[in-house]
Design a protein around this motif. Structure first.
Motif, PDB file in Angstrom:
ATOM      1  N   GLU A 188      30.966  45.105  38.063  1.00  0.00           N
ATOM      2  CA  GLU A 188      29.644  45.413  37.479  1.00  0.00           C
ATOM      3  C   GLU A 188      29.526  46.922  37.253  1.00  0.00           C
ATOM      4  OE1 GLU A 188      26.749  43.078  39.932  1.00  0.00           O
ATOM      5  OE2 GLU A 188      25.517  44.898  39.542  1.00  0.00           O
ATOM      6  N   ARG A 189      30.089  47.697  38.195  1.00  0.00           N
ATOM      7  CA  ARG A 189      29.961  49.161  38.082  1.00  0.00           C
ATOM      8  C   ARG A 189      31.008  49.749  37.143  1.00  0.00           C
ATOM      9  NH1 ARG A 189      26.884  52.876  40.869  1.00  0.00           N
ATOM     10  NH2 ARG A 189      27.343  53.790  38.844  1.00  0.00           N
ATOM     11  N   GLY A 190      31.822  48.897  36.516  1.00  0.00           N
ATOM     12  CA  GLY A 190      32.712  49.417  35.485  1.00  0.00           C
ATOM     13  C   GLY A 190      34.127  49.725  35.905  1.00  0.00           C
ATOM     14  N   CYS A 191      34.524  49.257  37.109  1.00  0.00           N
ATOM     15  CA  CYS A 191      35.934  49.454  37.488  1.00  0.00           C
ATOM     16  C   CYS A 191      36.806  48.631  36.534  1.00  0.00           C
ATOM     17  CB  CYS A 191      36.178  49.005  38.926  1.00  0.00           C
ATOM     18  SG  CYS A 191      35.718  50.275  40.105  1.00  0.00           S
ATOM     19  N   LYS A 192      37.979  49.203  36.180  1.00  0.00           N
ATOM     20  CA  LYS A 192      38.775  48.563  35.143  1.00  0.00           C
ATOM     21  C   LYS A 192      39.926  47.726  35.688  1.00  0.00           C
ATOM     22  CE  LYS A 192      36.813  50.307  31.345  1.00  0.00           C
ATOM     23  NZ  LYS A 192      35.418  50.124  31.866  1.00  0.00           N
ATOM     24  N   ALA A 193      40.154  47.755  37.009  1.00  0.00           N
ATOM     25  CA  ALA A 193      41.244  46.949  37.579  1.00  0.00           C
ATOM     26  C   ALA A 193      41.049  46.838  39.078  1.00  0.00           C
ATOM     27  CB  ALA A 193      42.605  47.577  37.267  1.00  0.00           C
ATOM     28  N   LEU A 194      41.620  45.761  39.624  1.00  0.00           N
ATOM     29  CA  LEU A 194      41.524  45.493  41.066  1.00  0.00           C
ATOM     30  C   LEU A 194      42.923  45.576  41.679  1.00  0.00           C
ATOM     31  CD1 LEU A 194      40.065  44.464  43.626  1.00  0.00           C
ATOM     32  CD2 LEU A 194      40.483  42.129  42.801  1.00  0.00           C
ATOM     33  N   PHE A 195      43.120  46.547  42.587  1.00  0.00           N
ATOM     34  CA  PHE A 195      44.413  46.688  43.276  1.00  0.00           C
ATOM     35  C   PHE A 195      44.243  46.132  44.686  1.00  0.00           C
ATOM     36  CE2 PHE A 195      47.144  49.598  40.685  1.00  0.00           C
ATOM     37  CZ  PHE A 195      46.304  49.708  39.590  1.00  0.00           C
ATOM     38  N   ILE A 196      44.894  45.011  44.961  1.00  0.00           N
ATOM     39  CA  ILE A 196      44.767  44.375  46.284  1.00  0.00           C
ATOM     40  C   ILE A 196      45.907  44.880  47.168  1.00  0.00           C
ATOM     41  CG2 ILE A 196      44.693  42.194  47.542  1.00  0.00           C
ATOM     42  CD1 ILE A 196      43.800  40.853  44.914  1.00  0.00           C
ATOM     43  N   THR A 197      45.562  45.575  48.224  1.00  0.00           N
ATOM     44  CA  THR A 197      46.585  46.143  49.106  1.00  0.00           C
ATOM     45  C   THR A 197      47.104  45.073  50.061  1.00  0.00           C
ATOM     46  OG1 THR A 197      45.621  48.335  48.946  1.00  0.00           O
ATOM     47  CG2 THR A 197      47.019  47.911  50.861  1.00  0.00           C
ATOM     48  N   VAL A 198      48.427  44.847  50.019  1.00  0.00           N
ATOM     49  CA  VAL A 198      49.016  43.720  50.767  1.00  0.00           C
ATOM     50  C   VAL A 198      50.047  44.164  51.797  1.00  0.00           C
ATOM     51  CG1 VAL A 198      48.608  42.132  48.858  1.00  0.00           C
ATOM     52  CG2 VAL A 198      50.797  43.380  48.990  1.00  0.00           C
ATOM     53  N   ASP A 199      50.265  45.489  51.914  1.00  0.00           N
ATOM     54  CA  ASP A 199      51.303  45.927  52.878  1.00  0.00           C
ATOM     55  C   ASP A 199      50.683  46.358  54.206  1.00  0.00           C
ATOM     56  OD1 ASP A 199      51.739  49.201  51.257  1.00  0.00           O
ATOM     57  OD2 ASP A 199      50.016  48.232  52.206  1.00  0.00           O
ATOM     58  N   ALA A 200      49.426  46.022  54.411  1.00  0.00           N
ATOM     59  CA  ALA A 200      48.748  46.492  55.638  1.00  0.00           C
ATOM     60  C   ALA A 200      47.960  45.369  56.303  1.00  0.00           C
ATOM     61  CB  ALA A 200      47.848  47.666  55.309  1.00  0.00           C
TER      62      ALA A 200
END
Ligand SMILES: Cc1cc2c(cc1C)[n+](S(=O)(=O)[O-])c1c(=O)[nH]c(=O)nc-1n2C[C@H](O)[C@H](O)[C@H](O)COP(=O)(O)O
Length: 491
Positions: free
Chosen positions: A254-266
């Motif tokens: 909604e706030r305009g972020c253009k991509a979602l990076f899901i952190t999976v190494d932690a």
């Protein structure tokens, strides 16, 4: 409502009744104590007192509004009646401030290492400990950087390189450079303004910023600082409570972020001993008397207990159902998982070991990249997913090597943190400009005009997979005494 007096707050100074002051307001945190991710001790240290200074770098400003029931908000405090902690003269702090006063001029920083050198001398111990630390013996952190030194260039000559363009697109967004500001938590440990400093510098230089879940600034502060068509991505630590995660992801979109990076190494944050060593140890505890000392909680451990270790590939469809943002898996460390990300319909991966802060002896992003691209090409998948890497990037030649090998872009973490910590926004801007200047010069010397021309034929990677030059095992080396040394020889 009349302001509370300092003496009233001071009466509530233990686990039975614990009031604290933050930004001139009082809060009853008694019932919250057992839920605090950072443990109870750190709050009890400030029971009945003003804890703003300790609170500020670790918690976004809207934390108490978001997570503490309104009935526990006790209202304003007459700060004139609060007994200020008499800070004993801290010789270490006095020395540090002396070094700050004598630090080199910003114009005397010629590369990213210069910022690290200044930051190391001028940052508070806890802040330096948190930013610089990596897992165990920090071999992977050093390997991240030294792996680039096993790759050599095969430049072209007699190419008209009068005009060089270092711009590119990443996930469909234009970027002035093929690098971005990656997610690094707790920006206010380095600069009182925190991540918004990176936002402003990134805007100035047309660099994409990845907003960390564990930012010191609130998410809205960082988004509100964005200007014009500036591009921001969201880095996500997935919460055990998926409702909270859904709210964060959908709000970011909604706030305009253009991509979602899901952190999976932690699934659990790594063991970062500099961070743990530099953390608060309650002076009152004494391990010798069997009292447990609460410094098992470096900043990292203290802020990450919400992360869901049960996250798995089967969760990807759920993410695809709650957002339209492209989904990138951050922290992939083997080509088999890159193929899985393609099969799961993800738009990208970041080949990363979290800056060496997670699994020690994980390989560098650049080496995983060199393993990955030939396999993707063989499977005809190279155009199905965008590959990013991060870790140990300190020169534009590192960025160029990654792009030649097939990366779409490169994440940079600590260097921008150090530049910010040492010189604020001007520091970050200079760091970005230095990298841009290096990029342009090296493209010219490589015989390339545009980013698209960069390809594996410009590199000699024969040495990349041979770990003959593993980074020195400094800690072990500094303590190990072989039997060969006289002191160790049996009498
Ligand atoms: C230096 C640093 C890195 C962190 C970072 C904090 C610091 C101070 N934190 S951490 O507190 O959990 O470890 C994050 C984080 O919030 N989320 C994340 O995805 N990566 C985190 N990273 C990893 C970061 O995104 C890059 O993978 C790493 O910094 C790249 O290496 P360089 O620092 O050498 O550029």
């Amino acid at each position: 409502m009349a302001a509370l007096k300092g003496s009233e707050i001071a009466e509530h100074n233990d686990a039975k009744s614990c009031w604290v002051i933050v930004h001139g307001k009082a809060y009853d945190v008694t019932e919250f104590l057992p839920e605090h991710p950072g443990g109870q001790k750190i709050i009890l240290k400030y029971a009945g007192k003003d804890c703003t200074e300790e609170f500020e770098p670790i918690h976004p400003p809207d934390t108490l509004d978001k997570f503490l029931d309104k009935s526990k908000h006790l209202g304003p405090v007459d700060m004139g009646t609060v007994e200020q902690e008499v800070k004993e003269e801290d010789p270490e702090e006095a020395e540090r401030l002396e070094r700050v006063a004598q630090k080199p001029l910003l114009s005397q920083c010629y590369n990213l290492h210069d910022f690290e050198a200044v930051a190391r001398r001028t940052m508070k111990k806890t802040a330096w400990g948190y930013y610089s630390s990596a897992a165990d013996d920090e071999i992977t952190m050093r390997e991240n950087h030294s792996a680039y030194h096993r790759i050599w260039f095969r430049p072209r000559v007699l190419v008209d390189v009068e005009n060089v363009d270092i711009s590119t697109t990443m996930l469909g967004s234009k970027s002035s450079v093929p690098f971005y500001v990656t997610a690094t938590a707790l920006g206010k440990l380095g600069d009182p303004e925190g991540e918004v400093v990176l936002t402003r510098a990134a805007h100035k230089h047309g660099v994409i910023q990845m907003i960390p879940t564990l930012a010191s600034c609130s998410f809205d502060e960082i988004c509100d600082t964005r200007k014009g068509d500036q591009v921001q991505w969201l880095q996500l630590y997935v919460n055990k409570d998926r409702k909270i995660t859904q709210r964060i992801v959908q709000y970011a979109e909604e706030r305009g972020c253009k991509a979602l990076f899901i952190t999976v190494d932690a699934p659990q944050l790594g063991r970062r001993e500099k961070d743990m060593r530099s953390k608060f140890t309650d002076p009152g505890t004494n391990v010798q008397e069997g009292q447990e000392t609460d410094n098992s909680q470096g900043a990292a451990r203290a802020i990450s207990s919400f992360i869901d270790p049960s996250l798995s590939w089967k969760d990807i469809p759920w993410f695809q159902s709650i957002t339209k943002m492209p989904i990138i898996i951050k922290g992939v460390q083997r080509v088999e998982d890159v193929v899985k990300a393609v099969e799961a319909g993800c738009q990208g991966v970041v080949l990363s070991n979290h800056g060496g802060r997670q699994l020690e002896f994980a390989r560098s992003g650049i080496e995983i990249l060199a393993e990955t691209m030939p396999v993707l090409r063989e499977l005809g998948l190279e155009d199905k997913i965008e590959i990013y890497i991060d870790g140990g990037v300190r020169r534009a030649t590192d960025v160029l090597k990654a792009i030649c090998l097939g990366a779409k872009g490169v994440g940079i973490g600590r260097p921008f943190l150090y530049a910010m910590s040492a010189y604020g926004q001007p520091g970050v801007e200079r760091a970005m400009q230095l990298l841009k200047d290096e990029m342009e010069m090296n493209m010219r010397l490589l015989g390339c005009n545009r980013i698209e021309e960069l390809n594996p034929s410009l590199l000699d990677t024969r040495a990349l997979f041979t770990h003959t030059s593993t980074p020195p095992d400094q800690l072990f080396g500094s303590v190990y005494e072989s039997l060969a040394t006289p002191a160790q020889r049996p009498k």
